[in-house]
Design a protein around this motif. Structure first.
Motif, PDB file in Angstrom:
ATOM      1  N   PHE A  99      92.052  22.346 -17.099  1.00  0.00           N
ATOM      2  CA  PHE A  99      92.365  21.124 -17.837  1.00  0.00           C
ATOM      3  C   PHE A  99      93.503  21.364 -18.828  1.00  0.00           C
ATOM      4  CE2 PHE A  99      91.861  17.616 -20.716  1.00  0.00           C
ATOM      5  CZ  PHE A  99      91.402  16.580 -19.923  1.00  0.00           C
ATOM      6  N   ILE A 100      93.438  22.449 -19.569  1.00  0.00           N
ATOM      7  CA  ILE A 100      94.466  22.738 -20.582  1.00  0.00           C
ATOM      8  C   ILE A 100      95.827  22.944 -19.934  1.00  0.00           C
ATOM      9  CG2 ILE A 100      95.228  24.446 -22.276  1.00  0.00           C
ATOM     10  CD1 ILE A 100      92.294  24.865 -23.019  1.00  0.00           C
ATOM     11  N   ILE A 101      95.870  23.742 -18.888  1.00  0.00           N
ATOM     12  CA  ILE A 101      97.150  24.049 -18.243  1.00  0.00           C
ATOM     13  C   ILE A 101      97.746  22.800 -17.600  1.00  0.00           C
ATOM     14  CG2 ILE A 101      98.238  25.345 -16.364  1.00  0.00           C
ATOM     15  CD1 ILE A 101      96.272  27.617 -16.938  1.00  0.00           C
ATOM     16  N   CYS A 102      96.928  22.064 -16.865  1.00  0.00           N
ATOM     17  CA  CYS A 102      97.441  20.882 -16.165  1.00  0.00           C
ATOM     18  C   CYS A 102      97.873  19.798 -17.144  1.00  0.00           C
ATOM     19  CB  CYS A 102      96.383  20.343 -15.204  1.00  0.00           C
ATOM     20  SG  CYS A 102      96.112  21.388 -13.753  1.00  0.00           S
ATOM     21  N   LEU A 103      97.135  19.625 -18.233  1.00  0.00           N
ATOM     22  CA  LEU A 103      97.518  18.614 -19.219  1.00  0.00           C
ATOM     23  C   LEU A 103      98.812  19.012 -19.937  1.00  0.00           C
ATOM     24  CD1 LEU A 103      96.227  15.926 -19.973  1.00  0.00           C
ATOM     25  CD2 LEU A 103      95.256  17.035 -21.985  1.00  0.00           C
ATOM     26  N   SER A 104      98.988  20.302 -20.168  1.00  0.00           N
ATOM     27  CA  SER A 104     100.233  20.777 -20.785  1.00  0.00           C
ATOM     28  C   SER A 104     101.424  20.520 -19.871  1.00  0.00           C
ATOM     29  CB  SER A 104     100.122  22.277 -21.096  1.00  0.00           C
ATOM     30  OG  SER A 104      99.067  22.529 -21.998  1.00  0.00           O
ATOM     31  N   LEU A 105     101.259  20.799 -18.580  1.00  0.00           N
ATOM     32  CA  LEU A 105     102.332  20.525 -17.618  1.00  0.00           C
ATOM     33  C   LEU A 105     102.631  19.033 -17.546  1.00  0.00           C
ATOM     34  CD1 LEU A 105     101.359  22.963 -14.712  1.00  0.00           C
ATOM     35  CD2 LEU A 105     103.310  23.166 -16.270  1.00  0.00           C
ATOM     36  N   THR A 106     101.586  18.212 -17.644  1.00  0.00           N
ATOM     37  CA  THR A 106     101.787  16.763 -17.636  1.00  0.00           C
ATOM     38  C   THR A 106     102.642  16.329 -18.812  1.00  0.00           C
ATOM     39  OG1 THR A 106      99.628  16.447 -16.592  1.00  0.00           O
ATOM     40  CG2 THR A 106     100.623  14.530 -17.651  1.00  0.00           C
ATOM     41  N   ALA A 107     102.379  16.904 -19.980  1.00  0.00           N
ATOM     42  CA  ALA A 107     103.166  16.571 -21.175  1.00  0.00           C
ATOM     43  C   ALA A 107     104.629  16.973 -21.006  1.00  0.00           C
ATOM     44  CB  ALA A 107     102.560  17.263 -22.395  1.00  0.00           C
ATOM     45  N   VAL A 108     104.854  18.127 -20.403  1.00  0.00           N
ATOM     46  CA  VAL A 108     106.230  18.609 -20.192  1.00  0.00           C
ATOM     47  C   VAL A 108     106.992  17.676 -19.259  1.00  0.00           C
ATOM     48  CG1 VAL A 108     107.622  20.463 -19.202  1.00  0.00           C
ATOM     49  CG2 VAL A 108     105.677  21.019 -20.661  1.00  0.00           C
ATOM     50  N   PHE A 109     106.391  17.331 -18.125  1.00  0.00           N
ATOM     51  CA  PHE A 109     107.072  16.470 -17.153  1.00  0.00           C
ATOM     52  C   PHE A 109     107.272  15.056 -17.701  1.00  0.00           C
ATOM     53  CE2 PHE A 109     105.092  19.478 -13.940  1.00  0.00           C
ATOM     54  CZ  PHE A 109     106.280  20.159 -13.721  1.00  0.00           C
ATOM     55  N   THR A 110     106.345  14.594 -18.544  1.00  0.00           N
ATOM     56  CA  THR A 110     106.510  13.282 -19.168  1.00  0.00           C
ATOM     57  C   THR A 110     107.700  13.287 -20.122  1.00  0.00           C
ATOM     58  OG1 THR A 110     104.127  12.849 -19.020  1.00  0.00           O
ATOM     59  CG2 THR A 110     105.395  11.508 -20.566  1.00  0.00           C
ATOM     60  N   ALA A 111     107.821  14.351 -20.915  1.00  0.00           N
ATOM     61  CA  ALA A 111     108.926  14.453 -21.875  1.00  0.00           C
ATOM     62  C   ALA A 111     110.277  14.511 -21.171  1.00  0.00           C
ATOM     63  CB  ALA A 111     108.735  15.684 -22.754  1.00  0.00           C
ATOM     64  N   LEU A 112     110.320  15.071 -19.972  1.00  0.00           N
ATOM     65  CA  LEU A 112     111.576  15.216 -19.233  1.00  0.00           C
ATOM     66  C   LEU A 112     112.160  13.887 -18.785  1.00  0.00           C
ATOM     67  CD1 LEU A 112     110.872  18.408 -17.071  1.00  0.00           C
ATOM     68  CD2 LEU A 112     112.320  18.211 -19.094  1.00  0.00           C
ATOM     69  N   PHE A 113     111.392  12.802 -18.858  1.00  0.00           N
ATOM     70  CA  PHE A 113     111.934  11.492 -18.500  1.00  0.00           C
ATOM     71  C   PHE A 113     113.025  11.048 -19.476  1.00  0.00           C
ATOM     72  CE2 PHE A 113     108.391  10.972 -15.623  1.00  0.00           C
ATOM     73  CZ  PHE A 113     108.868  10.091 -14.667  1.00  0.00           C
ATOM     74  N   TYR A 114     113.155  11.736 -20.567  1.00  0.00           N
ATOM     75  CA  TYR A 114     114.200  11.409 -21.533  1.00  0.00           C
ATOM     76  C   TYR A 114     115.594  11.688 -20.971  1.00  0.00           C
ATOM     77  CZ  TYR A 114     117.050  11.717 -25.776  1.00  0.00           C
ATOM     78  OH  TYR A 114     118.038  11.555 -26.721  1.00  0.00           O
ATOM     79  N   PHE A 115     115.710  12.617 -20.037  1.00  0.00           N
ATOM     80  CA  PHE A 115     117.013  13.136 -19.626  1.00  0.00           C
ATOM     81  C   PHE A 115     117.699  12.420 -18.460  1.00  0.00           C
ATOM     82  CE2 PHE A 115     114.807  16.621 -21.760  1.00  0.00           C
ATOM     83  CZ  PHE A 115     115.760  16.965 -22.720  1.00  0.00           C
ATOM     84  N   PRO A 116     117.025  11.859 -17.464  1.00  0.00           N
ATOM     85  CA  PRO A 116     117.761  11.236 -16.343  1.00  0.00           C
ATOM     86  C   PRO A 116     118.632  10.068 -16.792  1.00  0.00           C
ATOM     87  CG  PRO A 116     115.469  11.589 -15.739  1.00  0.00           C
ATOM     88  CD  PRO A 116     115.565  11.856 -17.204  1.00  0.00           C
ATOM     89  N   ASP A 117     119.816   9.989 -16.188  1.00  0.00           N
ATOM     90  CA  ASP A 117     120.718   8.870 -16.424  1.00  0.00           C
ATOM     91  C   ASP A 117     120.112   7.596 -15.835  1.00  0.00           C
ATOM     92  OD1 ASP A 117     123.307   7.295 -15.061  1.00  0.00           O
ATOM     93  OD2 ASP A 117     123.642   7.997 -17.110  1.00  0.00           O
ATOM     94  N   GLU A 118     120.556   6.437 -16.323  1.00  0.00           N
ATOM     95  CA  GLU A 118     119.960   5.177 -15.853  1.00  0.00           C
ATOM     96  C   GLU A 118     120.180   4.925 -14.360  1.00  0.00           C
ATOM     97  OE1 GLU A 118     123.963   4.045 -17.765  1.00  0.00           O
ATOM     98  OE2 GLU A 118     122.272   5.368 -18.214  1.00  0.00           O
ATOM     99  N   ARG A 119     121.119   5.636 -13.748  1.00  0.00           N
ATOM    100  CA  ARG A 119     121.380   5.482 -12.317  1.00  0.00           C
ATOM    101  C   ARG A 119     120.762   6.616 -11.494  1.00  0.00           C
ATOM    102  NH1 ARG A 119     124.978   1.661 -11.026  1.00  0.00           N
ATOM    103  NH2 ARG A 119     125.296   2.635  -8.997  1.00  0.00           N
ATOM    104  N   ASP A 120     120.164   7.565 -12.164  1.00  0.00           N
ATOM    105  CA  ASP A 120     119.595   8.730 -11.464  1.00  0.00           C
ATOM    106  C   ASP A 120     118.156   8.431 -11.045  1.00  0.00           C
ATOM    107  OD1 ASP A 120     119.180  11.196 -10.390  1.00  0.00           O
ATOM    108  OD2 ASP A 120     119.309  12.301 -12.290  1.00  0.00           O
ATOM    109  N   ILE A 121     117.992   7.537 -10.101  1.00  0.00           N
ATOM    110  CA  ILE A 121     116.665   7.094  -9.678  1.00  0.00           C
ATOM    111  C   ILE A 121     115.894   8.222  -9.003  1.00  0.00           C
ATOM    112  CG2 ILE A 121     115.402   5.311  -8.421  1.00  0.00           C
ATOM    113  CD1 ILE A 121     117.263   4.249 -10.598  1.00  0.00           C
ATOM    114  N   GLU A 122     116.607   9.053  -8.245  1.00  0.00           N
ATOM    115  CA  GLU A 122     115.944  10.148  -7.528  1.00  0.00           C
ATOM    116  C   GLU A 122     115.230  11.100  -8.488  1.00  0.00           C
ATOM    117  OE1 GLU A 122     119.003   9.192  -7.066  1.00  0.00           O
ATOM    118  OE2 GLU A 122     119.126   8.523  -4.970  1.00  0.00           O
TER     119      GLU A 122
END
Length: 400
Positions: free
Chosen positions: A260-283
């Motif tokens: 639970f701890i490891i998977c939830l931590s990874l979830t937080a990391v991948f959620t935070a990464l949504f800050y970086f894609p450009d508005e046209r970088d749908i992929e």
């Protein structure tokens, strides 16, 4: 029996909450919305508290309980796939002449009928195989004291609260993310690559099925509804297979707590990464969604399996079974988390548009209203906790 008794009223109020009575006065509209929503969530408490507690009384074996919870959330993920992926397309499909209210009513009525059908199946197929300890008498005050004095229960309460604050913010924020940040032309081109854009050459059985569910777009200005639906469906599909393939395997091999701890931590990391894609970088957005959903999937059934373990621990310490109170408290945290998460997001959006004072006002009103509704609903649903069943069989060697 509460699962059956409340099934029909729950679905009726579900439909009424989305029904437009034709009232023009905005004050009366707000009053109708408040009353209908309060009644809906009250019936939800009546129905969901005993339903959520079933996982703790159908089996005393910890591994079997994890399997039961996993199966429950496999079905829940399928429902999530349908609701998140098809709601907006179906609303658009049922909106005769652009009448969104009619579209929402038809869509919700369809979901309500399906929900009633499955609640009836749950009542007739589920069995409470565990009985309470001999001589146990109902003592609400004692049950509340035992639950609140349990450190594992307090830990699960706080954990659930923060998880659902995050989920509420994620669900609402991604709607604004797609509607206001994602480039509609780029999203339209991405959907075209997936074969979800109507063309003159489009046809066949697959097109007919997709079009029936509103999953075909014919212009860039409508790409948001279908694109966001597909985004949610992809995440739910990945989560579905993650629950099936990973939850039991990882929990049995490494223990619930560590996974639970490891998977939830990874979830937080991948959620935070949504800050970086450009508005046209749908992929990149879809790739991050897949990774986030895969990381989050094992935590879904494990959360509720650990809550059932907490009920066992409470009986081990206090010699009383209080499964309903244990789950009811965590369901309270769930509702509070959803309310607080929505209020925080409202504050952020209002702050960005109107400034700090307006945002703070929205936050305060949202929190106060949400707290009042939660306490009202929880108070109305307390009597469902008096029918607690279960016996403690807990091996201390098992890792929670």
């Amino acid at each position: 029996p509460w699962v059956l008794w409340t099934a029909l009223p729950f679905m009726v109020f579900y439909i009424l909450a989305f029904y437009n009575p034709g009232i023009e006065d905005k004050g009366l509209v707000a009053l109708y919305a408040t009353i209908s929503y309060t009644l809906l969530m009250t019936l939800y408490s009546f129905n969901n508290t005993p339903y959520a507690s079933l996982g703790g009384v159908m089996s005393s074996d910890i591994k079997e309980r994890t399997s039961i919870t996993s199966i429950r959330f496999i079905a829940a993920t399928i429902a999530q796939f349908v609701v998140q992926g098809l709601t907006l397309p179906l609303v658009s499909k049922f909106s005769d002449g652009g009448d969104k209210a009619h579209g929402w009513l038809c869509t919700v009525a369809l979901f309500a009928c399906i929900g009633f059908f499955f609640l009836v199946i749950t009542f007739f197929s589920a069995r409470e195989r565990i009985t309470p300890p001999a001589g146990q008498k109902t003592d609400t005050r004692k049950d509340i004291k035992d639950v609140f004095s349990s450190i594992p229960w307090r830990a699960m309460f706080i954990l659930t609260l923060f998880i659902f604050i995050t989920l509420a913010m994620w669900g609402s924020a991604m709607n604004y993310y797609f509607e206001n940040y994602v480039d509609s032309d780029a999203l339209y081109a991405f959907l075209d690559q997936m074969g979800l854009v109507a063309t003159e050459a489009t046809g066949g059985a697959s097109y007919t099925i997709l079009n029936a569910f509103g999953l075909v777009v014919d212009s860039a200005d409508k790409a948001y509804e279908v694109g966001f639906g597909v985004f949610n469906m992809v995440g739910a599909l990945v989560q579905f297979f993650g629950v099936i393939l990973l939850s039991n395997f990882l929990a049995n091999r490494y223990g619930k707590k560590r996974v639970f701890i490891i998977c939830l931590s990874l979830t937080a990391v991948f959620t935070a990464l949504f800050y970086f894609p450009d508005e046209r970088d749908i992929e990149s957005m879809f790739v991050l969604n897949i990774l986030k959903s895969l990381a989050y999937a094992p935590t879904v059934p494990l959360l509720w399996a650990m809550i059932a373990d907490v009920a066992d621990y409470s009986e081990y310490v206090n010699y009383r079974r209080a499964t309903g109170f244990v789950f009811a408290g965590v369901v309270f945290a769930l509702k509070a988390g959803l309310g607080i998460g929505g209020a925080i997001l409202g504050f952020i959006i209002t702050y960005c548009i109107l400034g700090f004072v307006a945002g703070l006002l929205v936050l305060a009103v949202s929190l106060c209203t949400g707290a009042a509704l939660i306490f009202f609903k929880q108070k109305k649903g307390l009597h469902t906790k008096k029918e607690d069943h279960g016996v403690f069989i807990y091996a201390c060697s098992h890792r929670m």
